[in-house]
Design a protein around this motif. Sequence first.
Motif, short mmCIF file in Angstrom:
data_model
loop_
_atom_site.label_atom_id
_atom_site.label_comp_id
_atom_site.label_asym_id
_atom_site.label_seq_id
_atom_site.Cartn_x
_atom_site.Cartn_y
_atom_site.Cartn_z
N LYS A 1 0.85 -1.19 0.00
CA LYS A 1 0.00 0.00 0.00
C LYS A 1 0.89 1.24 0.00
CE LYS A 1 -3.77 -2.24 2.50
NZ LYS A 1 -4.64 -2.18 3.70
N VAL A 2 0.51 2.20 -0.84
CA VAL A 2 1.28 3.44 -1.00
C VAL A 2 0.34 4.62 -0.78
CG1 VAL A 2 2.60 4.84 -2.64
CG2 VAL A 2 2.80 2.34 -2.68
N GLU A 3 0.77 5.55 0.04
CA GLU A 3 -0.04 6.75 0.24
C GLU A 3 0.27 7.77 -0.84
OE1 GLU A 3 -1.70 9.84 3.55
OE2 GLU A 3 0.11 8.71 4.04
N LEU A 4 -0.76 8.08 -1.61
CA LEU A 4 -0.68 9.06 -2.69
C LEU A 4 0.43 8.71 -3.67
CD1 LEU A 4 -1.41 12.22 -0.52
CD2 LEU A 4 -3.03 10.90 -1.88
N TYR A 5 1.32 9.66 -3.97
CA TYR A 5 2.39 9.42 -4.95
C TYR A 5 3.54 8.69 -4.27
CZ TYR A 5 5.28 10.17 -9.04
OH TYR A 5 6.03 9.96 -10.16
N PRO A 6 4.13 7.68 -4.93
CA PRO A 6 5.22 6.93 -4.31
C PRO A 6 6.42 7.81 -3.99
CG PRO A 6 4.86 6.22 -6.59
CD PRO A 6 3.81 7.20 -6.27
N GLU A 7 6.93 7.65 -2.77
CA GLU A 7 8.09 8.39 -2.29
C GLU A 7 9.25 7.44 -2.12
OE1 GLU A 7 6.97 10.55 1.21
OE2 GLU A 7 5.20 11.41 0.25
N GLU A 8 10.37 7.97 -1.68
CA GLU A 8 11.58 7.16 -1.51
C GLU A 8 11.33 5.97 -0.59
OE1 GLU A 8 14.99 6.00 -2.81
OE2 GLU A 8 14.12 7.88 -3.50
N LYS A 9 10.56 6.17 0.48
CA LYS A 9 10.27 5.08 1.42
C LYS A 9 9.50 3.94 0.74
CE LYS A 9 6.26 7.40 3.48
NZ LYS A 9 5.15 6.96 2.84
N ASP A 10 8.74 4.27 -0.30
CA ASP A 10 8.01 3.26 -1.06
C ASP A 10 8.93 2.58 -2.07
OD1 ASP A 10 5.43 3.92 0.15
OD2 ASP A 10 5.59 5.77 -1.02
N LYS A 11 9.81 3.34 -2.68
CA LYS A 11 10.72 2.80 -3.69
C LYS A 11 11.63 1.73 -3.11
CE LYS A 11 10.83 7.10 -6.29
NZ LYS A 11 11.66 8.24 -6.69
N VAL A 12 12.05 1.90 -1.86
CA VAL A 12 12.96 0.91 -1.27
C VAL A 12 12.24 -0.41 -0.97
CG1 VAL A 12 14.50 2.67 -0.31
CG2 VAL A 12 12.67 1.74 1.11
N LYS A 13 10.92 -0.41 -0.97
CA LYS A 13 10.15 -1.63 -0.74
C LYS A 13 10.03 -2.50 -2.00
CE LYS A 13 7.17 0.60 2.67
NZ LYS A 13 5.79 1.03 2.93
N ILE A 14 10.30 -1.91 -3.15
CA ILE A 14 10.09 -2.61 -4.42
C ILE A 14 10.94 -3.87 -4.54
CG2 ILE A 14 10.33 -2.40 -6.93
CD1 ILE A 14 9.27 0.50 -6.61
N PRO A 15 12.24 -3.85 -4.24
CA PRO A 15 13.01 -5.09 -4.34
C PRO A 15 12.46 -6.20 -3.44
CG PRO A 15 14.50 -3.23 -4.24
CD PRO A 15 13.12 -2.70 -3.96
N ARG A 16 11.97 -5.84 -2.25
CA ARG A 16 11.38 -6.85 -1.36
C ARG A 16 10.08 -7.40 -1.92
NH1 ARG A 16 11.88 -3.54 4.15
NH2 ARG A 16 10.68 -2.22 2.78
N LEU A 17 9.29 -6.53 -2.54
CA LEU A 17 8.05 -6.99 -3.17
C LEU A 17 8.38 -7.99 -4.27
CD1 LEU A 17 4.89 -5.17 -4.10
CD2 LEU A 17 6.18 -6.15 -5.98
N ILE A 18 9.34 -7.66 -5.12
CA ILE A 18 9.72 -8.54 -6.23
C ILE A 18 10.28 -9.85 -5.68
CG2 ILE A 18 11.31 -8.84 -8.18
CD1 ILE A 18 10.89 -5.78 -8.66
N HIS A 19 11.10 -9.78 -4.65
CA HIS A 19 11.65 -11.00 -4.05
C HIS A 19 10.52 -11.89 -3.51
CE1 HIS A 19 14.29 -13.74 -1.96
NE2 HIS A 19 13.56 -13.54 -0.88
N SER A 20 9.57 -11.28 -2.80
CA SER A 20 8.45 -12.06 -2.24
C SER A 20 7.60 -12.68 -3.33
CB SER A 20 7.57 -11.16 -1.37
OG SER A 20 8.26 -10.71 -0.25
N LEU A 21 7.45 -11.98 -4.43
CA LEU A 21 6.65 -12.48 -5.54
C LEU A 21 7.35 -13.62 -6.28
CD1 LEU A 21 4.13 -12.20 -7.37
CD2 LEU A 21 5.44 -10.51 -8.70
N THR A 22 8.65 -13.50 -6.48
CA THR A 22 9.36 -14.43 -7.36
C THR A 22 10.11 -15.55 -6.66
OG1 THR A 22 11.32 -12.99 -7.40
CG2 THR A 22 9.66 -12.65 -9.12
N LYS A 23 10.12 -15.56 -5.32
CA LYS A 23 10.88 -16.60 -4.61
C LYS A 23 10.29 -17.98 -4.78
CE LYS A 23 8.48 -16.06 -0.27
NZ LYS A 23 8.47 -15.86 1.10
#
Length: 141
Positions: free
Chosen positions: A119-141
């Motif tokens: 979940k992202v509040e409004l426009y993605p910020e730096e704190k959201d961008k750093v979550k992307i590698p973890r999201l991809i890892h969780s999806l593709t593991k």
Amino acid sequence: MKACFVYTSLTGNTKAIIDMINQEMLSSGIETKVYKIKDLSYDTLTSYDYLIIGTYTFGNGVLPKEMRPLYDYFSRVNMPSLKTAIVGTGDRFYPYFCGAVDQLVEPLKQHTDLRVTMKVELYPEEKDKVKIPRLIHSLTK
């Protein structure tokens, strides 16, 4: 491996986070295809390993009307080998923040291999961008 992105975006916030995730997946060697929900042919979903759904939340936790057919599709079609993720944008001003994400969880959990939500509040910020590698890892593991 192939990933399909399906999204809707009212203000551009959801499109922005989907674009960021897509770029990260491409740089990790995963082939991707991005569809606006109105352009999706449901028959093509069987040719993907991963599905990333992006949605905004309308008002106080409402799934956008254009996402309802996708919700209905996954409420009746079993695709247990499809690994899925849901990414949503919303505004904490409303009591039910990113409620559209929560609404999509149940059918995807029952009929796909739901791996992760974000979940992202409004426009993605730096704190959201750093979550992307973890999201991809969780999806593709």
